[in-house]
Design an enzyme around this catalytic site. Structure first.
Site, PDB file in Angstrom:
ATOM      1  N   GLY A   1       0.849  -1.184   0.000  1.00 49.14           N
ATOM      2  CA  GLY A   1       0.000   0.000   0.000  1.00 49.14           C
ATOM      3  C   GLY A   1       0.885   1.234   0.000  1.00 49.14           C
TER       4      GLY A   1
ATOM      5  N   CYS B   1      -8.189  21.797  18.337  1.00 45.46           N
ATOM      6  CA  CYS B   1      -8.150  22.173  19.746  1.00 45.46           C
ATOM      7  C   CYS B   1      -7.493  21.084  20.589  1.00 45.46           C
ATOM      8  CB  CYS B   1      -9.560  22.455  20.247  1.00 45.46           C
ATOM      9  SG  CYS B   1     -10.369  23.706  19.265  1.00 45.46           S
ATOM     10  N   GLU B   2      -6.247  20.829  20.314  1.00 44.04           N
ATOM     11  CA  GLU B   2      -5.457  19.814  21.022  1.00 44.04           C
ATOM     12  C   GLU B   2      -4.023  20.296  21.004  1.00 44.04           C
ATOM     13  OE1 GLU B   2      -6.199  16.236  21.595  1.00 44.04           O
ATOM     14  OE2 GLU B   2      -8.287  16.453  20.959  1.00 44.04           O
TER      15      GLU B   2
END
Ligand SMILES: *Cc1c(COP(=O)(O)O)cnc(C)c1O
Length: 432
Positions: free
Chosen positions: A284, A352-353
């Site tokens: 992949g 928001c982290e």
């Protein structure tokens, strides 16, 4: 730690550095950002095709593209055009490749918990290979098959080799949710059980030992372990899975797909496997990672005593790998690709982290600041496919570039797209 310009080896094959722009597939990255907005995934079709063709040539007929690394209609059609089949692991992936026009005879179906309705659909379609994972799945096949349908299966084996970056460890006790354990005879029994189900043709065995593997040592080990079972069961095919690694940052190097294929074939010979055995694989990342890059616009530059933060208009919603795996990336300024990168910064997103980091310790040119267009190379695998709508952010658009032309293959998600699942009714129908 770098003051060097971004290594060209990390960029797509068809890349040209200009004085104040970069061409990929003959198309200006600055104009792509203006036309399609940012964040934007850009894939070089030449690189995708070269990697797919290399995989097809390195292994036997039946080598697959692992679609979970990046899936949309355009890539599904491209890899099939290049002679690959496609791995899917859910009804959703299966549905997409069928809608893209891929014939079921080019589809390989994986999954450690295939849902009953998924199994029904797969059996009715007649796929290239069903990878049988566990005893409950064998029971479900027995319930569904009476001899009127046939299905070509591989038995997924857990050989007891787990490959990690740069090394592999042999686990005495196979501890995995995937496949039949080799050492305790489960895999051998699964082949016998399946052969007794009417309509099932056991074509071969399958293993997948991990991801981001940089040498053939783990494959070598796994081949030695499965060799007896291959010989005793007289199967015609062995799939060695995916997992070939790619270089993400300066100083990393890996095998090419050609070298991987050669290494696996040599290892199979040394393990005493028959010459007639059809060796397949299912890469992949090795096909899509380096073909892709992400364009971001810098919105905020903030200094604290410890460092400089550079905030871009994307983040963990379009590339969760740094948060999930602590993965590293490089960045460069599209308007000055050949510049020395002497400005140490932390590139963060807009979520928001505090953990919403794209590159923990990045290097950019001195001139990069608010409004600059920057790019992170090698984001073609497990970026878009793992993208989310966290903080109600729409997923970016995806363009393919080739021979001076760009085509939009996935449009940017709109605010309307983001509310399409909302249901208005205040109370539902009574449930009995
Ligand atoms: C994820 C996966 C692959 C592809 O792994 P890459 O590291 O992207 O090459 C192949 N086969 C199976 C069974 C997988 O789960």
């Amino acid at each position: 730690m770098s003051s060097q310009p971004v290594p060209r080896s990390l960029l797509p094959d068809d890349t040209t550095f200009l004085e104040s722009d970069v061409l990929v597939g003959g198309v200006s990255l600055r104009s792509l950002a203006e036309t399609y907005g940012t964040p934007l995934f850009v894939y070089d079709e030449a690189t995708l095709r070269q990697r797919a063709r290399a995989a097809r040539e390195a292994f036997s007929e039946g080598v697959a593209f692992a679609s979970k690394s990046f899936l949309c209609g355009a890539i599904a059609r491209l890899v099939v055009e290049e002679g690959l089949v496609i791995d899917v692991a859910t009804g959703g992936e299966l549905d997409l490749v069928l809608r893209a026009g891929v014939d079921p005879s080019r589809v390989v179906v994986h999954g450690n918990n295939k849902l009953p309705e998924e199994l029904d659909r797969v059996l009715a379609l007649g796929v290239h290979r069903l990878i049988v994972d566990n005893d409950d799945e064998i029971d479900r096949l027995r319930e569904r098959l009476d001899g009127s349908l046939t299905v070509d299966c591989l038995v997924r084996v857990t050989p007891g080799v787990e490959a990690h970056t740069h090394e592999f460890v042999k686990t005495g006790q196979e501890d995995s949710k995937f496949g039949f354990t080799l050492a305790n005879g489960s895999a051998r029994r699964a082949v016998e059980d399946l052969r007794a189900v009417p309509g099932v043709r056991v074509r071969g065995l399958h293993f997948h030992i991990g991801s981001q593997i940089f040498d053939v040592g783990g494959f070598n080990e796994a081949l030695l372990l499965v060799a007896d079972l291959v010989r005793d069961t007289h199967v015609e095919e062995l799939c060695v899975g995916g997992g070939l690694g790619v270089a993400y940052v300066e100083g990393e190097s890996t095998l090419t797909i050609e070298e991987w294929g050669r290494g696996v074939r040599d290892a199979a010979r040394r393990a005493g496997l028959p010459e007639s055995l059809r060796l397949t694989a299912e890469p992949g990342r090795a096909i899509v990672a380096q073909a892709g890059l992400t364009l971001y616009r810098v919105g905020v530059v903030k200094d604290v005593p410890q460092r400089r933060y550079v905030a871009v208009d994307g983040g963990m919603s379009d590339n969760p790998r740094p948060v999930l795996y602590g993965s590293g990336y490089e960045a460069f300024d599209v308007s000055d690709p050949g510049a020395e990168r002497t400005q140490p910064v932390r590139i963060v997103g807009r979520h928001c982290e505090s953990g919403d980091v794209i590159i923990d310790e990045a290097w950019l040119p001195e001139s990069t600041g608010v409004g600059s267009l920057i790019a992170t190379p090698v984001t073609g695998a497990y970026g878009y496919s793992m993208a989310s709508n966290y903080n109600r952010v729409g997923r970016p658009a995806v363009v393919f570039v080739s021979e001076g032309r760009a085509r939009l293959v996935l449009r940017r998600e709109t605010l309307d797209d983001l509310v399409r699942l909302e249901v208005d009714s205040e109370t539902g129908p009574p449930l009995d």
